[in-house]
Design an enzyme around this catalytic site. Structure first.
Site, mmCIF file in Angstrom:
data_model
loop_
_atom_site.group_PDB
_atom_site.id
_atom_site.type_symbol
_atom_site.label_atom_id
_atom_site.label_comp_id
_atom_site.label_asym_id
_atom_site.label_seq_id
_atom_site.Cartn_x
_atom_site.Cartn_y
_atom_site.Cartn_z
ATOM 1 N N ASP A 105 9.886 63.621 101.308
ATOM 2 C CA ASP A 105 8.576 63.057 100.952
ATOM 3 C C ASP A 105 8.560 61.528 101.036
ATOM 4 O O ASP A 105 7.516 60.903 100.843
ATOM 5 C CB ASP A 105 8.095 63.545 99.569
ATOM 6 C CG ASP A 105 9.064 63.283 98.432
ATOM 7 O OD1 ASP A 105 10.279 63.250 98.682
ATOM 8 O OD2 ASP A 105 8.595 63.100 97.290
ATOM 9 N N HIS A 106 9.723 60.925 101.367
ATOM 10 C CA HIS A 106 9.788 59.463 101.464
ATOM 11 C C HIS A 106 10.141 58.976 102.867
ATOM 12 O O HIS A 106 10.143 57.771 103.106
ATOM 13 C CB HIS A 106 10.792 58.915 100.448
ATOM 14 C CG HIS A 106 10.359 59.187 99.042
ATOM 15 N ND1 HIS A 106 9.724 58.238 98.256
ATOM 16 C CD2 HIS A 106 10.402 60.326 98.307
ATOM 17 C CE1 HIS A 106 9.423 58.783 97.090
ATOM 18 N NE2 HIS A 106 9.817 60.048 97.090
HETATM 19 ZN ZN ZN Z 1 9.713 61.778 95.834
HETATM 20 ZN ZN ZN Z 2 13.276 62.124 95.483
#
Ligand code: ZN
Ligand code: ZN
Length: 303
Positions: free
Chosen positions: A65-66
């Site tokens: 998610d990053h």
């Molecule tokens: Zn995250």
């Molecule tokens: Zn994380």
């Protein structure tokens, strides 16, 4: 002036109307991006900011998610005919992670330079900014970042006249340059007063509260901090998954004596964080709920 935009505020997975957590800063013609989850380039388009001038990318850690939005963003930068080198900063393993993702974006018209972080903290100078990386406490190695815009002291024309410094040198000295003229060397410290307070923004996500956050965020103008859960009953879950509640983030903001805090990286299970803000502001009154596209223009304080 430092322009800040919170591109997305979602944790774990993007939702309709909530992109994944990412922040972008613009300073003096350069852009700096922190984290790049899936869809970050769409979030950027939505606020009308261009990916082409991104000179620096800072990664907190390598959970999908990053970082999973990176190959698409790199292709976008390539299509925009960027040729200047791009610097990436992140925990150890950065080059391997990026090169693995680049299997699907192999040909780019610009060079990528890697800075891999190690140890509890590291200071870097990039794009005229002082960048401080500090380790936080997640279930993989993760760093937070402070971005600082330094500000020179005030020019003292009386001192310049007293020291018989030619007027032709004044402008260059004010820009911090050493000037040699007619065999004499003039240095900025001869005419410049003590350094003034600059602009400081601190960003941290995916972590439990740590002393490193309090120390690094000290007196920030803006502190962007994860708040995975607003529901007080999710405290145990926050601890288990190495995240934070809104209240823990507010406590950090209070201890670090920041001017303002924005919460981000919300759990997909939390549809609306607004209902918790009254209690959050009891801990830290200048707390705000981040939202996708939230912007700030930060300027030097008046003398
Ligand atoms: Zn995250
Ligand atoms: Zn994380």
């Amino acid at each position: 002036m430092l322009d800040i935009c919170l591109l997305g505020t979602g944790g774990m997975m993007p939702l309709p109307k909530r992109y994944l957590t990412s922040m972008m800063a613009r300073y003096n013609g350069s852009s700096i991006l922190i984290d790049c989850g899936e869809g970050t380039q769409i979030a950027m388009k939505e606020v009308g900011w261009s990916p082409k001038p991104i000179d620096v990318m800072l990664f907190t850690h390598y959970h999908a998610d990053h970082i999973s939005g990176l190959p698409g963003l790199l292709l976008g930068m390539g299509n925009a005919e960027r040729t200047e080198p791009l610097t990436m900063v992140g925990p150890r393993g950065l080059e391997k992670v990026v090169n693995s993702l680049r299997v699907i974006a192999p040909e780019l018209p610009f060079e990528i330079r890697f800075i891999e972080l190690s140890g509890p903290a590291q200071d870097l100078q990039l794009c005229g900014l002082d960048i401080h990386a500090f380790r936080v406490n997640h279930n993989v190695t993760c760093y937070g970042y402070s971005i600082y815009v330094p500000r020179a002291g005030k020019f003292d024309p009386v001192a310049a006249k007293e020291k018989e410094i030619p007027v032709r040198c004044w402008n260059l000295l004010q820009k911090g340059q050493v000037v040699e003229m007619d065999g004499v060397t003039y240095t900025p410290d001869m005419v410049m007063g003590p350094k003034r307070r600059g602009i400081k923004v601190t960003y941290c996500t995916d972590t439990r509260p740590t002393n490193s956050i309090i120390e690094s965020a000290k007196e920030s103008d803006l502190f962007i901090c994860e708040g995975m859960y607003g529901e007080p009953e999710k405290q145990k879950k926050a601890k288990e998954y190495k995240h934070m509640t809104f209240y823990e983030a507010a406590d950090l903001a209070k201890k670090a004596q920041v001017k303002e805090m924005w919460l981000t990286h919300f759990s997909p299970s939390m549809p609306d964080g607004r209902r918790y803000m009254k209690d959050v502001r009891k801990i830290f009154p200048q707390a705000h709920l981040g939202r996708d596209g939230r912007m700030a223009e930060l300027d030097f304080a008046e003398d």
